[in-house]
Scaffold this active site. Sequence first.
Site, PDB file in Angstrom:
ATOM      1  N   LYS A  22      40.144  26.086  31.528  1.00  0.00           N
ATOM      2  CA  LYS A  22      38.730  26.262  31.880  1.00  0.00           C
ATOM      3  C   LYS A  22      38.237  27.566  31.266  1.00  0.00           C
ATOM      4  O   LYS A  22      38.845  28.625  31.462  1.00  0.00           O
ATOM      5  CB  LYS A  22      38.550  26.321  33.398  1.00  0.00           C
ATOM      6  CG  LYS A  22      37.090  26.555  33.801  1.00  0.00           C
ATOM      7  CD  LYS A  22      36.887  26.406  35.299  1.00  0.00           C
ATOM      8  CE  LYS A  22      37.068  27.681  36.066  1.00  0.00           C
ATOM      9  NZ  LYS A  22      35.904  28.588  36.014  1.00  0.00           N
ATOM     10  N   ASP A  82      18.266  24.162  34.391  1.00  0.00           N
ATOM     11  CA  ASP A  82      16.986  24.518  33.764  1.00  0.00           C
ATOM     12  C   ASP A  82      16.128  23.260  33.734  1.00  0.00           C
ATOM     13  O   ASP A  82      16.496  22.255  34.338  1.00  0.00           O
ATOM     14  CB  ASP A  82      17.241  25.082  32.347  1.00  0.00           C
ATOM     15  CG  ASP A  82      16.166  26.075  31.914  1.00  0.00           C
ATOM     16  OD1 ASP A  82      14.973  25.792  32.119  1.00  0.00           O
ATOM     17  OD2 ASP A  82      16.520  27.128  31.350  1.00  0.00           O
ATOM     18  N   ARG A  85      44.225  32.699  39.322  1.00  0.00           N
ATOM     19  CA  ARG A  85      45.192  33.782  39.545  1.00  0.00           C
ATOM     20  C   ARG A  85      46.607  33.368  39.934  1.00  0.00           C
ATOM     21  O   ARG A  85      47.553  34.036  39.498  1.00  0.00           O
ATOM     22  CB  ARG A  85      44.598  34.775  40.549  1.00  0.00           C
ATOM     23  CG  ARG A  85      43.442  35.571  39.924  1.00  0.00           C
ATOM     24  CD  ARG A  85      42.539  36.181  40.950  1.00  0.00           C
ATOM     25  NE  ARG A  85      41.775  35.166  41.652  1.00  0.00           N
ATOM     26  CZ  ARG A  85      40.917  35.418  42.631  1.00  0.00           C
ATOM     27  NH1 ARG A  85      40.712  36.666  43.021  1.00  0.00           N
ATOM     28  NH2 ARG A  85      40.254  34.441  43.210  1.00  0.00           N
ATOM     29  N   LYS A 103      27.784  25.775  34.078  1.00  0.00           N
ATOM     30  CA  LYS A 103      26.881  25.461  35.203  1.00  0.00           C
ATOM     31  C   LYS A 103      25.401  25.518  34.812  1.00  0.00           C
ATOM     32  O   LYS A 103      24.627  26.319  35.352  1.00  0.00           O
ATOM     33  CB  LYS A 103      27.132  26.424  36.370  1.00  0.00           C
ATOM     34  CG  LYS A 103      28.552  26.405  36.910  1.00  0.00           C
ATOM     35  CD  LYS A 103      28.686  27.274  38.146  1.00  0.00           C
ATOM     36  CE  LYS A 103      30.069  27.273  38.743  1.00  0.00           C
ATOM     37  NZ  LYS A 103      31.069  28.004  37.960  1.00  0.00           N
ATOM     38  N   THR A 142      30.648  27.455  46.690  1.00  0.00           N
ATOM     39  CA  THR A 142      31.413  27.771  47.911  1.00  0.00           C
ATOM     40  C   THR A 142      31.066  29.165  48.443  1.00  0.00           C
ATOM     41  O   THR A 142      31.387  29.499  49.566  1.00  0.00           O
ATOM     42  CB  THR A 142      32.928  27.664  47.666  1.00  0.00           C
ATOM     43  OG1 THR A 142      33.224  28.280  46.421  1.00  0.00           O
ATOM     44  CG2 THR A 142      33.390  26.225  47.639  1.00  0.00           C
ATOM     45  N   ASP A 151      32.856  25.717  31.693  1.00  0.00           N
ATOM     46  CA  ASP A 151      32.228  25.865  33.012  1.00  0.00           C
ATOM     47  C   ASP A 151      31.032  26.807  32.913  1.00  0.00           C
ATOM     48  O   ASP A 151      31.127  27.993  33.220  1.00  0.00           O
ATOM     49  CB  ASP A 151      33.313  26.429  33.952  1.00  0.00           C
ATOM     50  CG  ASP A 151      32.823  26.686  35.359  1.00  0.00           C
ATOM     51  OD1 ASP A 151      31.784  26.138  35.743  1.00  0.00           O
ATOM     52  OD2 ASP A 151      33.508  27.444  36.074  1.00  0.00           O
TER      53      ASP A 151
HETATM   54  O1  C5P Z   1      41.830  32.658  40.593  1.00  0.00           O
HETATM   55  P1  C5P Z   1      41.368  31.431  41.311  1.00  0.00           P
HETATM   56  O2  C5P Z   1      42.430  30.349  41.420  1.00  0.00           O
HETATM   57  O3  C5P Z   1      40.700  31.735  42.641  1.00  0.00           O
HETATM   58  O4  C5P Z   1      40.245  30.837  40.334  1.00  0.00           O
HETATM   59  C1  C5P Z   1      39.461  29.737  40.683  1.00  0.00           C
HETATM   60  C2  C5P Z   1      38.478  29.449  39.585  1.00  0.00           C
HETATM   61  O5  C5P Z   1      37.591  28.433  40.029  1.00  0.00           O
HETATM   62  C3  C5P Z   1      37.598  30.628  39.177  1.00  0.00           C
HETATM   63  O6  C5P Z   1      37.305  30.476  37.789  1.00  0.00           O
HETATM   64  C4  C5P Z   1      36.358  30.443  40.017  1.00  0.00           C
HETATM   65  O7  C5P Z   1      35.213  31.000  39.422  1.00  0.00           O
HETATM   66  C5  C5P Z   1      36.259  28.917  40.049  1.00  0.00           C
HETATM   67  N1  C5P Z   1      35.484  28.375  41.161  1.00  0.00           N
HETATM   68  C6  C5P Z   1      35.800  28.612  42.487  1.00  0.00           C
HETATM   69  N2  C5P Z   1      35.041  28.053  43.489  1.00  0.00           N
HETATM   70  C7  C5P Z   1      34.000  27.283  43.182  1.00  0.00           C
HETATM   71  C8  C5P Z   1      33.668  27.028  41.853  1.00  0.00           C
HETATM   72  C9  C5P Z   1      34.442  27.599  40.851  1.00  0.00           C
HETATM   73  O8  C5P Z   1      36.774  29.294  42.772  1.00  0.00           O
HETATM   74  N3  C5P Z   1      33.305  26.726  44.136  1.00  0.00           N
END
Ligand code: C5P
Length: 234
Positions: free
Chosen positions: A34, A66, A213, A63, A121, A61
């Site tokens: 991603k 517009d 992460r 998003k 979220t 990603d």
């Molecule tokens: O590091 P981590 O596993 O928390 O990363 C989750 C990824 O998913 C990040 O790129 C974050 O921006 C994305 N994301 C999220 N919750 C959402 C939409 C996207 O954590 N509702």
Amino acid sequence: MGKDVIIACDFSSASETFAFLDKFRDEERKPFVKIGMELYYAEGPSIVREIKARGHKIFLDLKLHDIPNTVKKSMAVLSSLDVDMTNLHAAGTIDMMKAALEGLTKADGTRPILIAVTQLTSTSEERMQNELLINASINETIVKYAENTKAAGLDGVVCSPLEAGMVKSACGSEFITVTPGVRFADGEVGDQVRVTTPAKAKEIGSDYIVVGRPITQAADPVAAYRRCVAEFVD
Ligand code: C5P
């Protein structure tokens, strides 16, 4: 449909991203990656072409949100980059989502997977009601936005793994759910609040998990990726 693990490459430069992806050079299964706003705005479309040339599938990603015409034209540009999945905000309305789909569809009729963000979220029910003046509950809003997404002809939505069951019940099992917020049972939760494990996400019915992460910051990212695949896909 094939389930897959998508690695969130939340890095701010191409060099960091490639240093990370180099670790996967000898992997038989090339991870789906991603690319988010941070990396795309830092490096531009070349980062997509370079990662694609290394054999990875790409979820871009960005998003989009517009007016329909602007989104349609922008989606045509993203489609020519040959990404595998991209997204927009369902809040842009069914007309905007239909326009996006048109822009994304190539002359030969093929197109990347297109999914919608329902409610971020990070948006609480309280703020949604008090600031955005949406009086429904957050779950009703998520289901309604998912239904709008389906009505516009898109493939699915991004949601929390804990919402995937609710979305599947409303929109059908073929409607794709892409779910971030995934953590190993013995791992750090960090700033994510509503999390689940890869195994549990599989049980609930997610089609793709987005993992950042727990893989990017692991002492051994390849082992962490393999563990996600073993729990979620195999
Ligand atoms: O590091 P981590 O596993 O928390 O990363 C989750 C990824 O998913 C990040 O790129 C974050 O921006 C994305 N994301 C999220 N919750 C959402 C939409 C996207 O954590 N509702």
